[in-house]
Design an enzyme around this catalytic site. Sequence first.
Site, short mmCIF file in Angstrom:
data_model
loop_
_atom_site.label_atom_id
_atom_site.label_comp_id
_atom_site.label_asym_id
_atom_site.label_seq_id
_atom_site.Cartn_x
_atom_site.Cartn_y
_atom_site.Cartn_z
N ASN A 157 7.46 -12.22 -3.78
CA ASN A 157 6.12 -12.70 -3.42
C ASN A 157 5.97 -13.24 -2.00
OD1 ASN A 157 7.69 -14.88 -4.30
ND2 ASN A 157 5.91 -16.02 -5.03
N GLU A 464 14.65 -26.94 -1.09
CA GLU A 464 14.58 -26.20 0.16
C GLU A 464 13.75 -27.03 1.13
OE1 GLU A 464 13.59 -21.99 -0.73
OE2 GLU A 464 15.76 -21.77 -0.74
#
Length: 484
Positions: A157, A464
Amino acid sequence: MTTFEIDPGRLFIGGQWREAADGARTEVVDPSRGAVVTTVAEAGAADVDAAVRAAREAFDSGRWSGLSGRERGRILYRVAELIRENADEIARLESLDVGKPITLAHAVDVTNAANDYEYFASLAYTLDGAQRETPLNALAYTRRGPLGVVAAITPFNFPLILAGSKIAPALAAGNTVVHKPADETPLSALYMAGLLQRAGVPDGVVNVVTGSGPVAGEALLRHPGVDKIAFTGSTAIGRHAASVAGENLKPVTMELGGNAAHIVFEDADLEKAVGAVIKGFVFNTGQFCMGGPRLLVARPVYATLLNILADAVPGVPVGDPRKPETVIGPMAAERHLRKVEEYVAIARKDGGRVVCGGERIELDGGYYYQPTVIADLPNDSRAVQEEIFGPVLTVQAFDTEDEAVALANSTPYGLASGVQTGDLARAHRVADRLQAGIVWVNDWAMLDPAVPFGGVKDSGFGREYGPEALAAYTKVKSVVVSLD
Ligand code: NAP
């Protein structure tokens, strides 16, 4: 085949472009037309082995890990510059491959990828240890170093951003990388392999193996030469990847599925809230792990908000991703479109009221679906509990703050969440109670490389971005020097 041909469309191993050992290739489809645009090499286990060996050789040689953080940072700054210089081409690739509106590909994917490399370039300067005070008659200090070979496995995505969110911190810390992008969307990964080389990243430091999850992904997961697995994808595959990593005692970060709740309290600025709600579920055609597909609305404003959505949502421009005004492009692949159709059918069966949308759009042979709002579903409907991953919003009413929090926390996921309120104390109170790695207040999808994100519960673990991400690509060594 149409005209587009990525050059070279092969595997990138040890700084060289090469075909798969068995010559296999796989098709890349433009989802806005359902047409094959090119083919790329399809890696098998032998190719993955060659890529890991190249990454190992590059790591052991010290030609990257042996540079100072400052030297690595300079090269990563150059990567950011090159991304900006080639923004048009990269946005075009990402849009073609994923069906992303070109405006979004520019403003979000390319911009964020450049920002991410720049951010981790700056963090490369900060890799250091600390002296520790102890009662020992000794000088005790820590040193922080790279882990070795990182396997980066990424989903379809946000191919460019999610590759960069792993490769940039891994490189900043001095690791080498083997990247396997999603088989449906491999183009920007190949482009970036060439760009990283142009920026001065030495051969073998970043290797890209395009190929399928069950073959190339599995071989990479299980390869004994890999020192860390950085995975982003579905909870189902993540569970499998984590169990393989567990068997082999490899550190992992798991960025998995999401199904975020977006809570609108009666004291919210409704006009502003609606913008955030729409952005939350149509962004990237709803193929956004941190999208907000579950809208929870305080009962006093429930009917009003539904009316506003019924007016506004059908006007969101859906169509050809090449047109600058397009906000919603096609789904990235036909299987994703079918999945959305299945979930809307489930919602109808469970008593959901389709306020707007609810149908696929026939256009140019592409995989388009109307932005869809479904009200009044029971909380245990699979259309509420599971990740639809399309431009579909379910809407439920609540009566109390406690009920809103309970509904928000009622799915297995915990990636993102959002609160719309004019009450500052309530904003902090509710944010604290939401089970999610990130909570947005009075907007949606405010992202920056300095702000860590990641999941709790079935949305995974590890973070992250932020210094947390850099730390996840390092190991700490303690040195204790006797002063006797
Ligand atoms: P996916 O099917 O889980 O695939 C993710 C990656 O894993 C792909 O590269 C896939 O390869 C690979 N893979 C599949 N089987 C494998 C195996 N046995 N061993 C090793 N690798 C394997 O996910 P997706 O459909 O591409 O992406 C959508 C999902 O990702 C959603 O659930 C979304 O929420 C999640 N996501 C999470 C985040 C986050 O930050 N938390 C961000 C974006 C997306 P193939 O493509 O070849 O199958």
